[in-house]
Write an enzyme that holds these catalytic residues in place. Sequence first.
Site, PDB file in Angstrom:
ATOM      1  CE  LYS A  22      -1.631   1.350   4.198  1.00  0.00           C
ATOM      2  NZ  LYS A  22      -1.243   2.882   4.512  1.00  0.00           N
ATOM      3  CG  ASN A  23       2.198   2.625   3.481  1.00  0.00           C
ATOM      4  OD1 ASN A  23       1.201   3.131   3.320  1.00  0.00           O
ATOM      5  ND2 ASN A  23       2.668   2.535   4.845  1.00  0.00           N
ATOM      6  CB  CYS A 117      -4.046  11.352  11.902  1.00  0.00           C
ATOM      7  SG  CYS A 117      -3.719   9.869  11.978  1.00  0.00           S
ATOM      8  NE  ARG A 122       0.429  10.316  10.241  1.00  0.00           N
ATOM      9  CZ  ARG A 122      -0.132   9.072   9.543  1.00  0.00           C
ATOM     10  NH1 ARG A 122      -1.350   8.673   9.816  1.00  0.00           N
ATOM     11  NH2 ARG A 122       0.767   8.954   8.621  1.00  0.00           N
ATOM     12  CG  ASP A 305       3.532   1.443   9.357  1.00  0.00           C
ATOM     13  OD1 ASP A 305       2.900   2.250  10.367  1.00  0.00           O
ATOM     14  OD2 ASP A 305       3.539   1.483   8.322  1.00  0.00           O
ATOM     15  NE  ARG A 397      -7.483   4.391   5.605  1.00  0.00           N
ATOM     16  CZ  ARG A 397      -7.155   5.597   6.164  1.00  0.00           C
ATOM     17  NH1 ARG A 397      -7.793   6.012   7.253  1.00  0.00           N
ATOM     18  NH2 ARG A 397      -6.272   6.251   5.433  1.00  0.00           N
TER      19      ARG A 397
HETATM   20  N1  EPU Z   1       6.293  14.705  10.850  1.00  0.00           N
HETATM   21  C1  EPU Z   1       6.641  16.120  11.118  1.00  0.00           C
HETATM   22  N2  EPU Z   1       6.242  17.222  10.099  1.00  0.00           N
HETATM   23  C2  EPU Z   1       6.302  16.603   8.747  1.00  0.00           C
HETATM   24  C3  EPU Z   1       6.354  15.378   8.555  1.00  0.00           C
HETATM   25  C4  EPU Z   1       6.530  14.160   9.597  1.00  0.00           C
HETATM   26  O1  EPU Z   1       6.309  16.413  12.402  1.00  0.00           O
HETATM   27  O2  EPU Z   1       6.140  17.491   8.243  1.00  0.00           O
HETATM   28  C5  EPU Z   1       6.510  13.658  11.907  1.00  0.00           C
HETATM   29  C6  EPU Z   1       5.248  12.853  11.956  1.00  0.00           C
HETATM   30  O3  EPU Z   1       4.128  13.586  12.633  1.00  0.00           O
HETATM   31  C7  EPU Z   1       5.532  11.701  12.707  1.00  0.00           C
HETATM   32  C8  EPU Z   1       6.997  11.599  11.986  1.00  0.00           C
HETATM   33  O4  EPU Z   1       7.352  12.895  11.776  1.00  0.00           O
HETATM   34  O5  EPU Z   1       5.763  11.984  13.978  1.00  0.00           O
HETATM   35  C9  EPU Z   1       7.268  10.527  10.995  1.00  0.00           C
HETATM   36  O6  EPU Z   1       6.119  10.775  10.027  1.00  0.00           O
HETATM   37  P1  EPU Z   1       6.389  10.448   8.724  1.00  0.00           P
HETATM   38  O7  EPU Z   1       6.236  11.686   7.578  1.00  0.00           O
HETATM   39  O8  EPU Z   1       7.464   9.423   8.024  1.00  0.00           O
HETATM   40  O9  EPU Z   1       5.040   9.498   8.277  1.00  0.00           O
HETATM   41  P2  EPU Z   1       4.063   9.562   6.918  1.00  0.00           P
HETATM   42  O10 EPU Z   1       4.723   9.694   5.921  1.00  0.00           O
HETATM   43  O11 EPU Z   1       2.861  10.139   7.159  1.00  0.00           O
HETATM   44  C10 EPU Z   1       4.295   7.133   6.473  1.00  0.00           C
HETATM   45  C11 EPU Z   1       3.110   5.842   6.206  1.00  0.00           C
HETATM   46  C12 EPU Z   1       2.985   5.740   7.684  1.00  0.00           C
HETATM   47  C13 EPU Z   1       4.057   5.005   8.698  1.00  0.00           C
HETATM   48  C14 EPU Z   1       4.991   6.214   8.715  1.00  0.00           C
HETATM   49  C15 EPU Z   1       6.179   5.901   9.292  1.00  0.00           C
HETATM   50  C16 EPU Z   1       2.545   6.098   3.964  1.00  0.00           C
HETATM   51  C17 EPU Z   1       1.389   6.674   3.249  1.00  0.00           C
HETATM   52  N3  EPU Z   1       2.135   6.273   5.442  1.00  0.00           N
HETATM   53  O12 EPU Z   1       3.327   8.066   7.067  1.00  0.00           O
HETATM   54  O13 EPU Z   1       1.857   4.365   7.359  1.00  0.00           O
HETATM   55  O14 EPU Z   1       3.556   4.711   9.936  1.00  0.00           O
HETATM   56  O15 EPU Z   1       5.344   6.624   7.454  1.00  0.00           O
HETATM   57  O16 EPU Z   1       7.038   4.842   8.949  1.00  0.00           O
HETATM   58  O17 EPU Z   1       3.539   5.862   3.596  1.00  0.00           O
HETATM   59  C18 EPU Z   1       0.033   2.844   7.910  1.00  0.00           C
HETATM   60  O18 EPU Z   1       0.292   2.346   6.859  1.00  0.00           O
HETATM   61  O19 EPU Z   1      -0.825   2.251   8.715  1.00  0.00           O
HETATM   62  C19 EPU Z   1       0.868   4.053   8.197  1.00  0.00           C
HETATM   63  C20 EPU Z   1       0.308   4.859   9.055  1.00  0.00           C
END
Ligand code: EPU
Length: 417
Positions: A22-23, A117, A122, A305, A397
């Site tokens: 998915k990701n 969320c 996030r 995850d 999802r």
């Molecule tokens: N963060 C910030 N500011 C930003 C971006 C991130 O503070 O601008 C923080 C987030 O709040 C979090 C940390 O940095 O505390 C890491 O977040 P990240 O941006 O890496 O998460 P994401 O890209 O939103 C993806 C996956 C998630 C997975 C995380 C961590 C996708 C679509 N989603 O989310 O997947 O948990 O990376 O590996 O790729 C899931 O599949 O269940 C899922 C939640």
Amino acid sequence: MDKLLIVGGTPLSGEVAMSGAKNAALPILCASLLTSDPLQLTNVPQLKDISTMLRLLGDMGVGVTMDGVDGMVLDASALTNPVASYEMVKTMRASILVLGPLLARCGEARVSLPGGCAIGARPVEQHIKGLQAMGAEITVEQGYVLAKASRLKGARICTDMVTVTGTENLMMAACLADGETIIENAAREPEVVDLANCLVSMGARISGAGTDIIRIQGVEKLHGATHAIMPDRIETGTYLCAAAATGGDIRLTRTSAAYLDTVVDKLLDAGCDITVERDAIRIRAPQRLKAVSLRTAPYPAFPTDMQAQFMAINCIADGVATIRETIFENRFMHVNELMRLGANIQIEGNNAIVRGCDHLEGATVMATDLRASASLVIAGLVARGETLIDRIYHLDRGYERIEEKLEKLGAQVKRVH
Ligand code: EPU
């Protein structure tokens, strides 16, 4: 609203195929926005998040033609509407992944901010700061990110924290920028590498994906390509945990252990026997698992995850485990639900102390997010009697045909409408 009814106690056995990730699929679908040529994808999982993303892309003018069971062709030649509405983004945060590609291809984008969320705040300020560093003019008005740039310029960007979708958004935007972009502190997740591989086959010039410094030499145009989505390492890890918890013996096919080192290591520590083949994994679980402590962190460390699923297996393991969540501030929503099944868990800040019990008892529980739901499924499979999991739209999802796959492995699982 659908529920899942599980009668626990059957050790999982047999063989089942894993789906595409998915990701990885979500950002790769967005990569179609970067070219006016068709992008042909295979091994795309059939999931709610994928259909939401296709609907969002469709609203923008992207043509989608399904091709067989898990294939599709995306055609963004007639991209007319570079907008992602709140209605779409609020149901799926990954919608923010259209921001970079839209801005790079159309010179403008209007994308709703995702908002909070269940698992944490996030925010997406790193995505915005990175695009600003590349010369985009960005304002936030009425909850929408309004971005403009005649042509993005290459820049050196160092993100404040490791962000997966942030890295992906910036990498996609940089593909069409003028000059070289260097992303420092980049996410090293395998899904980032899969996206980079797809972009490279579309003509992008990217090096360093999979390390913490990614270099992208911008090009004028990208072209069409064919790409197979990588296997879902989190789905694979989830089924391994389900087998481990139930004392099972299963073989997962169309997957790879290549990106699951930390998960496999923890399962070995728990006493499981694991055989790795080129594109399959077999796990044989002991009578009783040993408790395993862990700490989540960005790849290649233990994935957040998989935290909830390991919480579930520790609930019935021998000993005490400490689980430390360092990525999201509110990712222990499953704890109270697991306790309704008889688990003994104590939360201290971002640590959960899990004392293994010799059994769990079925009950009605509520799914709160995708991976929390997966932990409840695992707990339900091992609990005595019936477990009814409410709000399983979270599961849909991210887990393709979960009840069908579990049934194939001998579990007693039924979807209740
Ligand atoms: N963060 C910030 N500011 C930003 C971006 C991130 O503070 O601008 C923080 C987030 O709040 C979090 C940390 O940095 O505390 C890491 O977040 P990240 O941006 O890496 O998460 P994401 O890209 O939103 C993806 C996956 C998630 C997975 C995380 C961590 C996708 C679509 N989603 O989310 O997947 O948990 O990376 O590996 O790729 C899931 O599949 O269940 C899922 C939640």
